[in-house]
Design an enzyme around this catalytic site. Sequence first.
Site, PDB file in Angstrom:
ATOM      1  CE  LYS A 153      91.733  14.955  83.214  1.00 39.18           C
ATOM      2  NZ  LYS A 153      90.721  16.025  83.106  1.00 39.18           N
ATOM      3  CD  GLU A 183      93.356  22.897  84.747  1.00 42.69           C
ATOM      4  OE1 GLU A 183      92.855  21.829  84.311  1.00 42.69           O
ATOM      5  OE2 GLU A 183      93.810  23.784  83.995  1.00 42.69           O
ATOM      6  CB  SER A 188      88.363   8.145  82.741  1.00 44.31           C
ATOM      7  OG  SER A 188      88.202   8.074  84.141  1.00 44.31           O
TER       8      SER A 188
END
Length: 400
Positions: A93, A115, A382
Amino acid sequence: MYQASTLPDKQGYFGEFGGSFVPPNLQEVLDDVARAYLEYRNDPEFEREFRDLLQNYVGRPSILYYAKRLTEKLGGAKIYLKREDLNHTGAHKINNTIGQVLLAKRLGKKRVIAETGAGQHGVATATACALFGMECIIYMGEEDIKRQALNVFRMELLGAKVIPVTSGTKTLKDAVDQALNDLIENYKTTYYMLGSAVGPHPYPLMVRDFQSVIGEETKTQITKAEGRLPDYLIACVGGGSNAIGLFAPYYKDRDVKFIGVEPGGKGLETPFHAATLTKGKKGQIHGFKCYSLEDEKGEPLPVYSIAAGLDYPGVGPEHSFYKETGRAEYVTVTDDEALAAFQELSKIEGIIPALESAHAIAYTIKLAPTLPQDQLIIVNLSGRGDKDVNQVAEILRGKF
């Protein structure tokens, strides 16, 4: 910046998917963001600052790790893990939030909203805002706050204000709703840092571009390690940012197969899953067209996954396009399979994956033994599983 694909078009469409279906005042805000991004996308100074932060702050390039023991145990294809879990903040991210915070800075914004589901995007947003001295507001479903208490504390420690969302299923979809409402009310001073490759144009384009560093690096790394490109790329898919970051740089490499792994939850025959591409239909959600899970009135259905970052009733428009055109295959993995993979990778390789990433590992465990030993698989790991350890411990205590 990433330029290997001509998609999307100028209106933000990937084939028939994408676009922007929002109120006029919000469209004006998005048009400003799109104009700025398209300008800075080709700006050498923006690119230099972005790449410098990826290297010297995030810690890129992330390594491509040969999972030797897992490969030998399964007895089939050779398995490599793209270690996004080793990035600063513990997941992919941060690649996107660094890019978007640079854009917000150039737009003169001082307040950033976002969010989050699993909390990794929230942590990455709070980190980027702390780095640049910006106010940070994070919307998070009340249910996800319970599941991800560690990440909530991390966000607050980084200076963010975490606002619980108590509407709907109290998860990611509802957090997006609240963030969009905030943007409509405060658009003059606020930048919305969307965390996945979803939403109205230009977000799917921006997030794809910023995350494509994942696939770009693997091309160099696997060629150095094996002298050729992989046969398979595998990644979990919720909204789809980690997967599109891995897949997109290989779009024109037709011999490389893409497999996206969706959350099968408690089974596709139950309402407790979030298998959007597998079970959904074409519709609109959060201002864009994609495959989505919806009722007969076109309203989003409640969705579920053991992994908080995957329980979203829509999916990125580029993934919808890949499904429609056959460029990618999308499969499902259940909660139990993901839990087993979470434990297996931990015990075999000493790597604790995020529950989201464990879905990709679970499908790899199924696929690899069916392939010849000269085949190559790259799995996008990830994120790391620190955030999920307490949740998994509680689940396992309940099982045994």
